[in-house]
Scaffold this motif. Structure first.
Motif, mmCIF file in Angstrom:
data_model
loop_
_atom_site.group_PDB
_atom_site.id
_atom_site.type_symbol
_atom_site.label_atom_id
_atom_site.label_comp_id
_atom_site.label_asym_id
_atom_site.label_seq_id
_atom_site.Cartn_x
_atom_site.Cartn_y
_atom_site.Cartn_z
ATOM 1 N N ILE A 1 0.838 -1.208 0.000
ATOM 2 C CA ILE A 1 0.000 0.000 0.000
ATOM 3 C C ILE A 1 0.871 1.255 0.000
ATOM 4 O O ILE A 1 0.613 2.222 -0.717
ATOM 5 C CB ILE A 1 -0.952 -0.002 1.217
ATOM 6 C CG1 ILE A 1 -1.937 -1.168 1.117
ATOM 7 C CG2 ILE A 1 -1.715 1.318 1.307
ATOM 8 C CD1 ILE A 1 -2.740 -1.412 2.382
ATOM 9 N N GLU A 2 1.934 1.228 0.814
ATOM 10 C CA GLU A 2 2.856 2.371 0.871
ATOM 11 C C GLU A 2 3.537 2.591 -0.479
ATOM 12 O O GLU A 2 3.813 3.725 -0.875
ATOM 13 C CB GLU A 2 3.899 2.147 1.956
ATOM 14 C CG GLU A 2 3.357 2.309 3.370
ATOM 15 C CD GLU A 2 4.399 2.019 4.437
ATOM 16 O OE1 GLU A 2 5.592 1.906 4.076
ATOM 17 O OE2 GLU A 2 4.020 1.894 5.611
ATOM 18 N N ASN B 1 3.287 6.170 -2.100
ATOM 19 C CA ASN B 1 4.495 6.971 -2.284
ATOM 20 C C ASN B 1 4.803 7.281 -3.743
ATOM 21 O O ASN B 1 5.734 8.031 -4.032
ATOM 22 C CB ASN B 1 5.701 6.255 -1.653
ATOM 23 C CG ASN B 1 5.601 6.182 -0.138
ATOM 24 O OD1 ASN B 1 4.941 7.023 0.483
ATOM 25 N ND2 ASN B 1 6.230 5.197 0.463
ATOM 26 N N SER B 2 4.041 6.675 -4.634
ATOM 27 C CA SER B 2 4.238 6.999 -6.050
ATOM 28 C C SER B 2 3.567 8.328 -6.361
ATOM 29 O O SER B 2 2.718 8.812 -5.621
ATOM 30 C CB SER B 2 3.646 5.894 -6.930
ATOM 31 O OG SER B 2 2.232 5.935 -6.880
ATOM 32 N N ASN B 3 3.933 8.907 -7.475
ATOM 33 C CA ASN B 3 3.341 10.179 -7.895
ATOM 34 C C ASN B 3 1.995 9.977 -8.551
ATOM 35 O O ASN B 3 1.279 10.934 -8.825
ATOM 36 C CB ASN B 3 4.278 10.875 -8.896
ATOM 37 C CG ASN B 3 4.650 12.261 -8.433
ATOM 38 O OD1 ASN B 3 4.142 12.728 -7.435
ATOM 39 N ND2 ASN B 3 5.531 12.897 -9.163
ATOM 40 N N VAL C 1 -3.958 7.743 -1.964
ATOM 41 C CA VAL C 1 -4.852 6.854 -1.215
ATOM 42 C C VAL C 1 -5.922 7.692 -0.530
ATOM 43 O O VAL C 1 -5.633 8.484 0.363
ATOM 44 C CB VAL C 1 -4.081 6.011 -0.183
ATOM 45 C CG1 VAL C 1 -5.038 5.139 0.612
ATOM 46 C CG2 VAL C 1 -3.037 5.150 -0.869
ATOM 47 N N SER C 2 -7.166 7.542 -0.977
ATOM 48 C CA SER C 2 -8.261 8.335 -0.406
ATOM 49 C C SER C 2 -8.851 7.670 0.830
ATOM 50 O O SER C 2 -9.337 8.353 1.729
ATOM 51 C CB SER C 2 -9.358 8.567 -1.440
ATOM 52 O OG SER C 2 -9.853 7.326 -1.934
ATOM 53 N N PHE D 1 7.395 -3.944 -6.713
ATOM 54 C CA PHE D 1 7.341 -4.440 -5.332
ATOM 55 C C PHE D 1 7.716 -5.920 -5.288
ATOM 56 O O PHE D 1 8.424 -6.364 -4.381
ATOM 57 C CB PHE D 1 5.931 -4.228 -4.774
ATOM 58 C CG PHE D 1 5.759 -4.699 -3.365
ATOM 59 C CD1 PHE D 1 6.256 -3.961 -2.298
ATOM 60 C CD2 PHE D 1 5.104 -5.896 -3.088
ATOM 61 C CE1 PHE D 1 6.106 -4.396 -0.992
ATOM 62 C CE2 PHE D 1 4.943 -6.333 -1.796
ATOM 63 C CZ PHE D 1 5.444 -5.588 -0.737
ATOM 64 N N SER D 2 7.262 -6.671 -6.279
ATOM 65 C CA SER D 2 7.601 -8.094 -6.355
ATOM 66 C C SER D 2 9.104 -8.303 -6.470
ATOM 67 O O SER D 2 9.692 -9.161 -5.805
ATOM 68 C CB SER D 2 6.905 -8.737 -7.556
ATOM 69 O OG SER D 2 5.522 -8.693 -7.422
ATOM 70 N N LEU D 3 9.736 -7.496 -7.329
ATOM 71 C CA LEU D 3 11.180 -7.618 -7.518
ATOM 72 C C LEU D 3 11.928 -7.275 -6.233
ATOM 73 O O LEU D 3 12.946 -7.893 -5.904
ATOM 74 C CB LEU D 3 11.640 -6.709 -8.653
ATOM 75 C CG LEU D 3 11.071 -7.008 -10.045
ATOM 76 C CD1 LEU D 3 11.557 -5.979 -11.061
ATOM 77 C CD2 LEU D 3 11.459 -8.410 -10.494
ATOM 78 N N THR D 4 11.403 -6.291 -5.504
ATOM 79 C CA THR D 4 12.057 -5.874 -4.258
ATOM 80 C C THR D 4 12.001 -6.977 -3.213
ATOM 81 O O THR D 4 13.016 -7.324 -2.597
ATOM 82 C CB THR D 4 11.400 -4.595 -3.706
ATOM 83 O OG1 THR D 4 11.491 -3.561 -4.682
ATOM 84 C CG2 THR D 4 12.086 -4.149 -2.428
ATOM 85 N N ILE D 5 10.827 -7.551 -3.001
ATOM 86 C CA ILE D 5 10.698 -8.559 -1.946
ATOM 87 C C ILE D 5 11.322 -9.895 -2.327
ATOM 88 O O ILE D 5 11.629 -10.715 -1.466
ATOM 89 C CB ILE D 5 9.219 -8.778 -1.562
ATOM 90 C CG1 ILE D 5 8.414 -9.300 -2.758
ATOM 91 C CG2 ILE D 5 8.612 -7.514 -0.998
ATOM 92 C CD1 ILE D 5 6.980 -9.621 -2.422
ATOM 93 N N SER D 6 11.517 -10.093 -3.652
ATOM 94 C CA SER D 6 12.147 -11.347 -4.073
ATOM 95 C C SER D 6 13.653 -11.234 -4.142
ATOM 96 O O SER D 6 14.345 -12.219 -4.435
ATOM 97 C CB SER D 6 11.597 -11.782 -5.432
ATOM 98 O OG SER D 6 11.881 -10.795 -6.410
ATOM 99 N N GLY D 7 14.190 -10.018 -3.877
ATOM 100 C CA GLY D 7 15.632 -9.827 -3.832
ATOM 101 C C GLY D 7 16.290 -9.711 -5.189
ATOM 102 O O GLY D 7 17.511 -9.828 -5.305
#
Length: 373
Positions: free
Chosen positions: A66-67, A71-73, A77-78, A144-150
């Motif tokens: 969600i963050e 945090n994207s431009n 989030v309403s 996000f997937s790439l980040t958490i998968s390292g």
């Protein structure tokens, strides 16, 4: 050709312009106003799209996703709701353009590397926003997937863990006609009625017949209503005619209540007629009436969301757009025609339209009385 006589005529024209305050305003103030307004408003960029979130997992991993969106431009989030049905309700009302739903077990599947599914609901009533928002959503989910998968950016591209799937609501094929035709209906209704009524009283002034009307026992209210009734009928016929043509030519079907749509059309028609009558009471000539109508109609087209997404506009330009009745009428048109929603989800736009219509009619009545006096 006598150069001196020509300079005399030129001097006379400058004196005339100096005395004509309306023309001076058109010549010097309007270009500045147009540049500032349209320089900020006319943009095809899609950003600050309102996002509603349903987090069924409520874990560190789901909050991180969600963050990533927040945090994207591109997204704002309403609200974060606790019910999946609320996501669609927010999109129905127009309070959000995109919905992100994270299922229960999201974090568990991430740890097991089982590719958890994430659903992205997109309001397809505006194809331009829908296409871009869906693409941005996929990019953010994949990053996000790439980040958490390292996986590092220097490594060869690999699919991430998250299986993000977009579902387009109301206009699955993202047909532009489905978005444009309802807006054009509102635009036609506004432009024709404002322009016709803007000339109504000015024509009487220029012909000198306004004084004869004032001398008769006719009251100002009777005069206003008598002037407006023909244009109400013309506008109403035009409204029904373009609705029928929209269905026959572009296959745009009214999914909601036709009676409700006609009712709101009449309310908007009154506000447009009042704006035109207000212009006619202020202007002294038909040329001034045309200039004033142009000064109102062009900003209303560009700032109402008819062409460009309002979410991408600076706040002050966004709020200026709120001053035009057509801004709310377009939301009502697209809500009833495309989404098939009712008054329970349109009440905010309804109240705003009623309030603006009342204020415009009140100002017009007051100004009209002053003009007669």
């Amino acid at each position: 050709m006598n150069f001196k006589r020509m300079l005399t005529i030129t001097k006379k024209e400058f004196i005339h312009l100096k005395r004509d305050k309306a023309s001076l305003a058109i010549a010097f103030i309007m270009p500045i106003m147009m540049l500032i307004l349209f320089g900020f408003a006319v943009t095809s960029d899609v950003k600050n799209v309102k996002l509603v979130v349903f987090d069924g997992d409520k874990t560190k991993e789901s909050r991180a996703l969600i963050e990533k969106f927040a945090n994207s431009n591109y997204f704002q989030v309403s609200d974060i709701v606790n019910n999946y049905d609320k996501v669609e309700e927010y999109i129905d009302k127009g309070d959000a353009k995109v919905g992100l739903t994270i299922p229960d077990g999201f974090a568990r599947d991430v740890r097991r590397k089982e590719a958890p599914k994430v659903q992205i609901l997109v309001d397809g009533s505006d194809p331009a926003i829908a296409r871009t928002a869906a693409a941005y959503s996929m990019i953010i989910a994949n990053n996000f997937s790439l980040t958490i998968s390292g996986i590092k950016s220097s490594q060869p591209f690999k699919l991430g863990l998250i299986d993000a799937r977009a579902r387009v609501l109301y206009n699955p094929m993202l047909e532009s006609a489905k978005f444009n035709v309802p807006g054009i209906i509102g635009l036609i209704l506004q432009n024709i009625t404002v322009i016709l009524t803007a000339f109504a009283m000015v024509r009487e002034k220029e012909r000198g017949t306004i004084e004869q009307l004032i001398m008769t026992p006719v009251t100002s209210l009777e005069l206003i209503l008598g002037k407006l009734i023909p244009y109400v009928l013309i506008g109403f016929v035009d409204f029904l005619f373009v609705l029928a043509l929209g269905y026959l030519i572009f296959d745009v079907v009214v999914r909601g209540s036709l009676i409700l749509l006609i009712f709101f059309g009449l309310v908007f028609l009154i506000s447009a007629l009042a704006m035109g009558m207000l212009i006619s009471t202020i202007a002294k000539t038909q040329l001034q009436a045309m200039q004033a109508a142009f000064a109102i109609l062009l900003p209303s087209i560009l700032l109402s969301g008819f062409i460009f997404p309002r979410e991408s506009m600076p706040k002050i330009i966004y709020y200026i757009g709120n001053l035009f009745p057509i801004t709310y009428f377009l939301e009502i048109l697209r809500g009833i025609i495309l989404k098939g929603i009712g008054i329970d989800l349109l009440y905010k736009n309804m109240l705003s339209l009623f309030t603006l219509t009342f204020i415009i009619v009140l100002i017009t009545m007051h100004k009209f009385k002053k003009t007669l006096d």
